[in-house]
Design a protein around this motif. Structure first.
Motif, short mmCIF file in Angstrom:
data_model
loop_
_atom_site.label_atom_id
_atom_site.label_comp_id
_atom_site.label_asym_id
_atom_site.label_seq_id
_atom_site.Cartn_x
_atom_site.Cartn_y
_atom_site.Cartn_z
N ASN A 79 -4.27 25.26 9.78
CA ASN A 79 -4.94 24.18 10.09
C ASN A 79 -5.03 23.04 8.94
OD1 ASN A 79 -5.68 24.88 12.72
ND2 ASN A 79 -7.79 25.72 12.22
N LYS A 80 -5.17 23.69 7.62
CA LYS A 80 -5.27 22.67 6.63
C LYS A 80 -3.85 22.17 6.27
CE LYS A 80 -6.58 22.73 1.63
NZ LYS A 80 -7.04 23.72 0.75
N ARG A 81 -2.82 22.90 6.59
CA ARG A 81 -1.31 22.35 6.38
C ARG A 81 -1.02 21.52 7.59
NH1 ARG A 81 0.49 26.92 6.70
NH2 ARG A 81 1.41 27.28 8.82
N ASN A 82 -1.42 21.74 8.74
CA ASN A 82 -1.22 20.85 9.95
C ASN A 82 -1.99 19.45 9.92
OD1 ASN A 82 0.32 22.70 11.02
ND2 ASN A 82 -1.11 23.50 12.50
N ARG A 83 -3.38 19.77 9.11
CA ARG A 83 -3.73 18.28 8.93
C ARG A 83 -3.23 17.45 7.96
NH1 ARG A 83 -8.62 21.58 9.58
NH2 ARG A 83 -8.68 21.79 7.17
N ARG A 84 -2.75 18.24 7.03
CA ARG A 84 -2.06 17.41 5.86
C ARG A 84 -0.59 16.94 6.51
NH1 ARG A 84 -2.23 21.31 2.58
NH2 ARG A 84 -0.24 22.26 2.92
N ILE A 85 -0.12 17.55 7.09
CA ILE A 85 1.21 17.05 7.86
C ILE A 85 0.78 15.84 8.64
CG2 ILE A 85 3.08 17.41 9.36
CD1 ILE A 85 3.01 20.35 8.36
N PHE A 86 -0.21 16.01 9.51
CA PHE A 86 -0.74 15.01 10.27
C PHE A 86 -0.96 13.77 9.60
CE2 PHE A 86 -4.19 12.59 12.79
CZ PHE A 86 -3.50 12.27 13.99
N ARG A 87 -1.97 14.13 8.66
CA ARG A 87 -2.51 12.83 7.99
C ARG A 87 -1.21 11.98 7.23
NH1 ARG A 87 -5.46 15.52 4.83
NH2 ARG A 87 -7.15 15.43 6.04
N ILE A 88 -0.23 13.09 6.99
CA ILE A 88 0.90 12.08 6.30
C ILE A 88 1.68 11.42 7.26
CG2 ILE A 88 3.33 12.23 5.22
CD1 ILE A 88 1.94 14.94 3.79
N ALA A 89 2.13 11.97 8.49
CA ALA A 89 2.57 11.43 9.55
C ALA A 89 1.73 10.17 10.05
CB ALA A 89 2.55 12.38 10.86
N TRP A 90 0.50 10.16 10.02
CA TRP A 90 -0.49 8.98 10.71
C TRP A 90 -0.39 8.09 9.64
CZ3 TRP A 90 -4.79 6.58 8.67
CH2 TRP A 90 -5.18 5.52 9.60
N ILE A 91 -0.22 8.25 8.30
CA ILE A 91 -0.18 7.27 7.30
C ILE A 91 1.10 6.51 7.45
CG2 ILE A 91 -0.08 6.79 4.75
CD1 ILE A 91 -2.27 8.90 4.42
N VAL A 92 2.15 7.40 7.70
CA VAL A 92 3.41 6.80 7.72
C VAL A 92 3.79 5.98 9.04
CG1 VAL A 92 5.98 7.40 8.13
CG2 VAL A 92 4.76 8.80 6.59
N SER A 93 3.39 6.26 10.01
CA SER A 93 2.91 5.71 11.35
C SER A 93 2.31 4.27 11.43
CB SER A 93 2.70 6.55 12.36
OG SER A 93 3.08 7.56 12.79
N VAL A 94 1.33 4.27 10.76
CA VAL A 94 0.54 3.16 10.46
C VAL A 94 1.23 2.22 9.49
CG1 VAL A 94 -1.68 2.10 9.33
CG2 VAL A 94 -1.79 4.20 10.95
N LEU A 95 1.94 2.58 8.51
CA LEU A 95 2.60 1.87 7.64
C LEU A 95 3.67 1.33 8.42
CD1 LEU A 95 2.51 3.97 4.39
CD2 LEU A 95 1.48 1.81 5.01
N ILE A 96 4.40 2.08 9.15
CA ILE A 96 5.67 1.45 10.11
C ILE A 96 5.09 0.49 10.87
CG2 ILE A 96 7.45 2.08 11.68
CD1 ILE A 96 7.73 4.85 10.43
N ILE A 97 4.13 0.76 11.69
CA ILE A 97 3.46 -0.09 12.62
C ILE A 97 3.18 -1.53 12.09
CG2 ILE A 97 1.73 -0.53 14.41
CD1 ILE A 97 1.80 2.55 14.95
N ALA A 98 2.22 -1.30 10.92
CA ALA A 98 1.86 -2.62 10.29
C ALA A 98 3.07 -3.50 9.68
CB ALA A 98 0.92 -2.00 9.23
N ALA A 99 3.96 -2.80 9.18
CA ALA A 99 5.23 -3.46 8.67
C ALA A 99 5.88 -4.39 10.13
CB ALA A 99 6.33 -2.49 8.17
N ALA A 100 6.02 -3.49 11.14
CA ALA A 100 6.71 -4.03 12.44
C ALA A 100 5.76 -5.17 12.89
CB ALA A 100 6.87 -3.07 13.38
N LEU A 101 4.46 -5.00 12.99
CA LEU A 101 3.73 -5.94 13.34
C LEU A 101 3.52 -7.14 12.38
CD1 LEU A 101 1.53 -6.99 15.38
CD2 LEU A 101 -0.28 -5.49 14.06
N GLY A 102 3.58 -6.78 11.21
CA GLY A 102 3.56 -8.07 10.16
C GLY A 102 4.93 -8.84 10.41
N ALA A 103 6.07 -8.04 10.64
CA ALA A 103 7.26 -8.62 10.74
C ALA A 103 7.11 -9.80 11.91
CB ALA A 103 8.26 -7.85 10.58
N PHE A 104 6.59 -9.20 13.04
CA PHE A 104 6.55 -9.77 14.61
C PHE A 104 5.75 -11.12 14.32
CE2 PHE A 104 4.31 -10.16 18.34
CZ PHE A 104 5.27 -10.52 19.06
N LEU A 105 4.45 -10.91 13.61
CA LEU A 105 3.52 -12.00 13.37
C LEU A 105 4.23 -13.04 12.39
CD1 LEU A 105 0.26 -10.01 13.02
CD2 LEU A 105 0.95 -11.22 15.07
#
Length: 442
Positions: A79-105
């Motif tokens: 669970n600890k390992r999965n949470r760490r992986i999920f947290r990293i994936a979530w942060i990466v996804s947020v950064l990607i979405i934020a970048a895409a949204l920023g570019a779109f805006l």
């Protein structure tokens, strides 16, 4: 010899021991194998079995707990390992979405404000009838007026500007979104215009046909319905003062002023009518149009009664008959005098009705224009052979000369008129003179 005896003695001893062992076994158990004898060995044997069972159970529990603890440790680690992986994936996804949204805006805002569209050239954009936001967006994108169609759609929906008028528009490529929408919802930049001339004496039905044939009118049925409605009463007092709208075929008959007009392709019927009625009001308010004649210096002066005792609506009815019956301008004033004379005649004059052919089949021009399904038994409410006085309203839309003639008839004693095949007019004061004229022009 002694050796053989010794061997024999040993064999005999082993045999006796074996038999003794077998006897002891039999002595302790029944034939079915059940133990018997003193209870003490049995108790010892039973106690030892329970102890073994308890020991096995304890060992089993310890082993189970150990396995459970191990599994928990492993699960916690996973669970600890999965949470760490999920947290990293979530942060990466947020950064990607934020970048895409920023570019779109950023790109969207630049397009909205036309920051990057420096080209001020003019292009033509065609908006079809009943176009939705997607169709309009595609037309703008294809013409180079916008660069971000998704952002334009979003802006139009958020600002509730998702309906547009049909037409061909000239737009500049460096216009911001609001300027684009304003132009598409107005008519100032439309280029798809059609020139239509309404001829003096045309009726509402004939005008509708002409507008439709010219491409200015896309909905003839709606146009005719509006011509018999009260939609325009609050904007025009001359319509509000009509006293008998229920007796008429078309309330606006007489007020669709004959003139040259410029309309848009498939223009809204109400817009067409407003344009014509505004022109009528403007023309009727022009003092110079009446060559100094003081009876009509404004429309409002005649809304109740003119100097001759007629309302504006009655004058328009007289003018429409003059327009329909007269052969030329001079003839208009003679026919006007005949109409006034008949309307003011007493019973001694022998003229009880106007008796005009132009009113017999209204709102149709003549008998051959009647729809087949009503032709056999058709009877117009406007027929001045059967009804006395003026018809309920105008029978066509008269021009200014006919209106002036209605207001300013010649002074004559005539009560009858007719025309020959060339349009020459013959007037008469008596029925005898009129019959002679009719005989002459045969």
């Amino acid at each position: 010899m002694s050796t053989d005896n010794n061997n024999h003695g040993l064999e005999e001893q082993r045999r006796r021991k074996a038999e003794s062992f077998k006897l002891n076994i039999r002595d302790n158990y029944d034939d079915d194998g059940t133990s018997y004898g003193s209870s003490e060995p049995e108790e010892i044997s039973s106690y030892s079995g329970e102890e073994v069972k308890d020991q096995i159970a304890r060992e089993s529990k310890r082993s189970l707990k150990k396995r459970q603890r191990q599994e928990k440790r492993e699960l916690k680690a996973r669970n600890k390992r999965n949470r760490r992986i999920f947290r990293i994936a979530w942060i990466v996804s947020v950064l990607i979405i934020a970048a895409a949204l920023g570019a779109f805006l950023i790109t969207g805002m630049n397009d909205l404000l036309a920051i990057n569209r420096k080209d001020d050239s003019t292009v033509t954009v065609q908006v079809p009838k009943d176009a939705d936001i997607g169709t309009v967006t595609d037309a703008l994108k294809n013409s180079g007026v916008i660069g971000e169609p998704t952002y334009f759609k979003l802006y139009a929906m958020v600002t509730k500007n998702n309906t547009f008028s049909q037409g061909t528009y000239e737009l500049k490529k460096n216009m911001d979104y609001q300027a684009i929408i304003t132009n598409l919802q107005g008519t100032s930049n439309r280029t798809d215009t059609i020139e239509v001339t309404i001829i003096e004496g045309q009726s509402v039905l004939e005008i509708a046909d002409k507008l439709e044939e010219g491409g200015a009118l896309g909905n003839k049925a709606e146009f005719l319905q509006l011509c018999n409605s009260s939609k325009f009463d609050n904007d025009f007092d001359f319509l509000k003062n009509i006293k008998n709208p229920g007796e008429r075929y078309y309330k606006l008959e007489g007020y669709l002023y004959p003139d040259k007009y410029e309309f848009y392709v498939n223009e809204d019927p109400a817009s067409i009518i407003y344009k014509i009625l505004n022109n009528y009001e403007k023309r009727m308010a022009e003092k110079q149009a009446f060559d100094g004649y003081e009876k009509l210096t404004s429309v409002n002066k005649m809304l109740e009664k003119s100097d001759d005792g007629y309302t504006l609506d009655e004058i328009m009815t007289i003018a429409s008959i003059i327009q329909a019956e007269a052969a030329d301008s001079d003839d208009m004033y003679y026919i006007s005098s005949i109409l006034h004379n008949r309307l003011n005649a007493d019973s001694s004059e022998g003229v009880s009705s106007l008796g005009l052919d132009s009113t017999k089949y209204y709102p149709y021009r003549s008998k051959d224009k009647l729809p087949a399904e009503i032709a056999a038994n058709y009877k117009s409410r406007y027929d001045t052979y059967d009804n006395t006085g003026l018809p309920p309203g105008p029978i066509c839309n008269p021009g200014m000369e006919a209106i002036k003639a209605a207001l300013n008839p010649y002074d004559s004693s005539y009560y009858y008129f007719c025309h020959d095949s060339n349009g020459k007019a013959y007037y008469a004061s008596t029925i005898g003179e009129h019959e002679a004229n009719l005989e002459y022009i045969k």
